[in-house]
Design an enzyme around this catalytic site. Structure first.
Site, PDB file in Angstrom:
ATOM      1  N   GLU A 253       4.320  -2.485  -2.982  1.00  0.00           N
ATOM      2  CA  GLU A 253       4.497  -2.855  -1.570  1.00  0.00           C
ATOM      3  C   GLU A 253       3.239  -3.558  -1.056  1.00  0.00           C
ATOM      4  O   GLU A 253       2.136  -3.049  -1.178  1.00  0.00           O
ATOM      5  CB  GLU A 253       4.782  -1.607  -0.734  1.00  0.00           C
ATOM      6  CG  GLU A 253       6.058  -0.867  -1.123  1.00  0.00           C
ATOM      7  CD  GLU A 253       7.340  -1.628  -0.797  1.00  0.00           C
ATOM      8  OE1 GLU A 253       7.269  -2.636  -0.055  1.00  0.00           O
ATOM      9  OE2 GLU A 253       8.408  -1.215  -1.300  1.00  0.00           O
TER      10      GLU A 253
ATOM     11  N   CYS B 189       7.624   6.821   3.506  1.00  0.00           N
ATOM     12  CA  CYS B 189       6.823   5.988   2.601  1.00  0.00           C
ATOM     13  C   CYS B 189       6.032   4.958   3.399  1.00  0.00           C
ATOM     14  O   CYS B 189       4.811   4.867   3.289  1.00  0.00           O
ATOM     15  CB  CYS B 189       7.736   5.274   1.606  1.00  0.00           C
ATOM     16  SG  CYS B 189       8.504   6.375   0.410  1.00  0.00           S
TER      17      CYS B 189
END
Length: 208
Positions: free
Chosen positions: A84, A148
């Site tokens: 990410e 998350c």
């Protein structure tokens, strides 16, 4: 910088929803068994609770003073190990394990909408692919607006970008915990090397 002195904290999440065994924590425990060579590795299981994250993440930075914190989470939709690029501040409406979500629906009131990691995830992705690990790695710009993403943004905000987030697929879909652990090992080592190089460049600029 002496390689022997690098400290990394890697976190995985505890159970939630249909994930009675959270692949992220399984993978992090496998990484712990493998270790990071000369680098010092601390691991921590994070409960799927916004308020716990808000106190736990700063405490990890204070306790270990790591070069880097890498958070690992599971994504039921993931078929690759996904790096990410950034964390987002707004849009947290999903209830956590305590049936709570922040009233403000954001991580840090008044914080920037989005914070990028200082680590170039495309470079990490290419480098790991080149090692022939046999695990598909991809890059994403959306960590999903749940715990998350919330954890990642909180960590990026505190560390001025010296954090990373990796999503893993559920165990056996398609990778075993051991394979995911090996993938994390390779990815974290590449991230540390990239950070070292970036810091080397910064020091050179100061000298001239």
């Amino acid at each position: 910088m002496d390689n022997s002195s690098r400290t990394v904290v890697v976190t995985g999440f505890g159970p939630f929803g249909e994930h009675s065994i959270n692949a992220s924590w399984v993978a992090v425990q496998e990484l712990k068994k493998l270790g990071l060579g000369n680098d010092i590795l601390h691991v921590c299981e994070v409960p799927v609770e916004y308020q716990t994250v808000q106190s736990l993440v700063p405490s990890l930075w204070k306790k270990y003073h790591p070069q880097l914190i890498v958070h690992v989470g599971v994504s039921a939709m993931a078929t690759t190990v996904t790096l990410e690029k950034c964390g987002r501040n707004h849009g947290y409406k999903g209830l956590d394990n305590s049936s709570f979500c922040p009233d403000s629906q954001c991580c840090v009131v008044g914080g920037p909408d989005c914070i990028d990691s200082v680590i170039d995830m495309e470079s990490v992705c290419k480098r790991v692919a080149a090692t022939g690990l046999g695990v598909a790695v991809s890059v994403s710009k959306d960590a999903g607006r749940y715990l998350c993403d919330f954890t990642y943004y909180t960590s990026l905000y505190l560390s001025r970008g010296r954090s990373a987030f990796i999503h893993v697929p559920p165990i056996g879909n398609p990778y075993s915990g051991e394979v995911l652990g090996r993938a994390l090992q390779a990815i974290v080592q590449e991230m540390l090397d990239l950070l070292d190089q970036a810091e080397g460049k910064i020091h050179c600029q100061h000298v001239h």
